[in-house]
Design an enzyme around this catalytic site. Structure first.
Site, mmCIF file in Angstrom:
data_model
loop_
_atom_site.group_PDB
_atom_site.id
_atom_site.type_symbol
_atom_site.label_atom_id
_atom_site.label_comp_id
_atom_site.label_asym_id
_atom_site.label_seq_id
_atom_site.Cartn_x
_atom_site.Cartn_y
_atom_site.Cartn_z
ATOM 1 N N LYS A 183 0.893 -1.166 0.000
ATOM 2 C CA LYS A 183 0.000 0.000 0.000
ATOM 3 C C LYS A 183 0.928 1.211 0.000
ATOM 4 C CE LYS A 183 -2.870 3.280 1.465
ATOM 5 N NZ LYS A 183 -2.095 4.465 1.863
ATOM 6 N N GLU A 186 0.907 7.860 0.250
ATOM 7 C CA GLU A 186 0.401 8.879 -0.674
ATOM 8 C C GLU A 186 1.332 10.060 -0.843
ATOM 9 O OE1 GLU A 186 -1.942 9.425 3.276
ATOM 10 O OE2 GLU A 186 -1.073 7.790 2.089
ATOM 11 N N GLY A 240 5.299 3.879 10.914
ATOM 12 C CA GLY A 240 4.594 5.148 10.915
ATOM 13 C C GLY A 240 4.179 5.558 12.309
ATOM 14 N N SER A 241 3.085 6.277 12.410
ATOM 15 C CA SER A 241 2.658 6.854 13.679
ATOM 16 C C SER A 241 2.045 5.818 14.607
ATOM 17 C CB SER A 241 1.633 7.960 13.420
ATOM 18 O OG SER A 241 0.410 7.404 12.963
ATOM 19 N N GLY A 245 -0.547 2.892 13.459
ATOM 20 C CA GLY A 245 -0.065 1.548 13.745
ATOM 21 C C GLY A 245 -0.984 0.793 14.684
ATOM 22 N N GLU A 264 6.371 -0.639 13.489
ATOM 23 C CA GLU A 264 7.375 0.216 14.150
ATOM 24 C C GLU A 264 6.760 1.594 14.184
ATOM 25 O OE1 GLU A 264 9.601 3.197 14.014
ATOM 26 O OE2 GLU A 264 10.891 2.262 12.503
ATOM 27 N N CYS A 301 13.003 7.888 12.953
ATOM 28 C CA CYS A 301 12.398 7.252 14.131
ATOM 29 C C CYS A 301 13.402 7.133 15.268
ATOM 30 C CB CYS A 301 11.849 5.884 13.758
ATOM 31 S SG CYS A 301 12.994 4.852 12.829
ATOM 32 N N GLU A 392 6.276 12.073 21.367
ATOM 33 C CA GLU A 392 7.237 12.317 20.298
ATOM 34 C C GLU A 392 6.863 13.584 19.531
ATOM 35 O OE1 GLU A 392 9.166 9.949 16.459
ATOM 36 O OE2 GLU A 392 7.172 9.395 17.176
#
Length: 510
Positions: A183, A186, A240-241, A245, A264, A301, A392
């Site tokens: 996927k 974008e 990602g976030s 996630g 992650e 990250c 974060e």
């Protein structure tokens, strides 16, 4: 050539009516090509093709999978400057970063190719039968690992190559014998499509089954949710976030047949700097960490978002020096207006909390989507009392926490959520006194560093890129290094099986 279409196996498809364009963050303008978002029919076709491909791909010898992975690397390199230009246009990142990340992606593919070129990575076990054992005979038992099935990989916003279409999740899953449906993110749909075209070419050239790889576009959760919930998908890779996630994890867990999600998600990567290290080489440490905080506009990250020390007479000077050195570095472009907005929002949330003081913030006029680096500070007591300060801030931001003593510093470490990394900066003659800090840190992180920086993740067998939740959804696994392949296989034992029906690697008698 970028078409704006989806790859359903080796066929281009654009049956939908909804499309999106990527953004050039440096110009703050949309790029020209529109990307048609996948519809349910295309999602179903991609999953069905992957399911059919799995029946043969899971049996492909390791040497042939190695040829496939190496061919992917070759085809990516063949895209040459066209691919680099697409990366730069969609990410705002410089050419040097693009070339370096492409190199890392190539190395990952070739590392997995080398790994699966023989059977050693499977860790096969053979226990021969002992028919005359008393009081009961022992059966012949042989154990290996097998691929779990079709896997969905979500492209990451901050790594258009290394954690996206042909990144570590895709490379490790293909190496394991799992077909992959990507996927695309974008924010870099064009870059992702070009890499997808390289994978498709490599699959055709090496005779891999159609459906071993597909590539779908789509903003928001619609396409991703449909893939995660599909009964024929058997695993998910995500970078990602925490919010996204966790949503994917909950969807996968709520299925009739729950499937593993290797996500992650987030980390502030605590760095402990001892007062003696500050007194001895504070200026050098400040320079090193100013560069680490701002590297890649802080969009890693492993960015050092939290610095911990015990307050003494040198602390104020060190913090001021770190702040000045950090904000002296030129502002850099962020990946996307949405990421810039998130940086501003989360930075404001943290710095507006009681007890938090902004030491230095880049105040000069900067272009749209460029990030103003920032260093803030807070006392250990205020940090412990307010979880909002722990979040974060994705970008060139770091919070320095001033503990009153080592006991409070350790309490802070123990109160942190799970982290990808933890770092200790200390002098050699302090090593014997660090055991309590090390013990606290080891319990909260996946990788611990001594006298270094967390930014920069080596791709090698001994790397652990994961950690306790929410750094990752399963702390037992890594998303970087050859052990990442273990996410996409499961163990199986054969008991008292005819030799002719065993996998070849289990047919020997030793």
């Amino acid at each position: 050539m970028i078409t704006g279409k989806n790859y359903i196996g080796n066929k281009l498809s654009a049956k939908g009516t909804i499309s999106h364009k990527t953004i050039n963050p440096k110009l703050n303008l949309q790029n020209e090509i529109a990307f048609t978002e996948a519809i349910s029919e295309e999602i179903e076709d991609a999953v069905e093709l992957a399911s059919q491909a799995f029946k043969s791909y899971r049996k492909v010898p390791g040497t042939d999978k190695a040829r496939f992975l190496n061919a992917i690397a070759d085809e990516i390199l063949a895209l040459d400057q066209h691919l680099i230009d697409a990366y730069i246009t969609e990410s705002g990142l410089p050419e040097g970063r693009a070339i370096g990340e492409r190199g890392r992606t190539i190395m990952q593919l070739r590392s997995f190719a080398e790994l699966v070129s023989n059977e050693d990575w499977k860790g096969n076990k053979i226990d021969l039968a002992i028919p005359d054992r008393q009081p009961l005979p022992k059966e012949d038992l042989r154990k290996t690992v097998i691929p779990i099935g079709p896997v969905v990989v979500f492209g990451a916003s901050n790594f258009p190559f290394a954690f996206s279409a042909a990144g570590g999740d895709t490379a490790s899953a293909l190496a394991a014998g799992c077909p992959v449906i990507v996927k695309a993110h974008e924010m870099h749909s064009g870059t992702s499509e070009l890499v997808a075209s390289a994978i498709i070419k490599a699959a055709e050239k090496t005779g891999m089954p159609n459906g071993v790889f597909s590539h779908l576009s789509g903003r928001g959760p619609v396409v991703g949710a449909a893939l995660v919930k599909h009964a024929k998908i058997k695993g998910v890779g995500f970078t990602g976030s925490i919010g996204a996630g966790r949503a994917i994890f909950d969807m996968a867990s709520g299925r009739e047949e729950p499937i593993p999600v290797y996500a992650e998600m987030g980390s502030i990567n605590p760095v402990v700097i001892t007062p003696k290290a500050i007194a001895t080489r504070g200026e050098s440490i400040a320079s090193t960490y100013a560069n680490s905080i701002t590297l890649g506009t802080g969009q890693f990250c492993t960015n050092p978002g939290l610095i911990l020390t015990v307050e003494d007479e040198n602390t104020h000077t060190f913090i001021k020096d770190l702040a000045e050195k950090t904000t002296a570095i030129d502002a850099q472009c962020m990946l996307h207006p949405n990421i810039k907005a998130g940086y501003d929002k989360n930075g404001t949330i943290v710095t507006s909390q009681p007890g938090v003081a902004t030491v230095s913030k880049l105040e000069t006029a900067i272009a749209e989507n460029y990030a103003a680096s920032q260093v803030a500070t807070v006392s250990g007591a205020d940090f412990l009392a307010n979880p909002k300060i722990h979040q974060e801030v994705f970008g060139p931001f770091s919070l320095v926490v001033k503990s009153k003593d080592e006991a409070e510093l350790i309490e802070i470490i123990e109160a942190l959520e799970g982290q990808l990394t933890g770092t200790i900066i200390a002098e050699e003659d302090e090593i014997s006194n660090l055991e309590n800090i090390v013990d606290a840190m080891v319990n909260r992180v996946g990788r611990i560093i001594f006298n270094g920086v967390p930014t920069g993740v080596e791709v090698c067998p001994s790397m652990q890129h994961g950690g306790p939740y929410p750094a990752s959804s399963d702390a037992k696994y890594t998303s970087v290094g050859t052990d990442a392949i273990k996410r996409w296989v499961r163990p199986i034992s054969y008991q008292s099986f005819p030799k002719e029906l065993l996998p070849k690697s289990l047919q020997k008698n030793k």
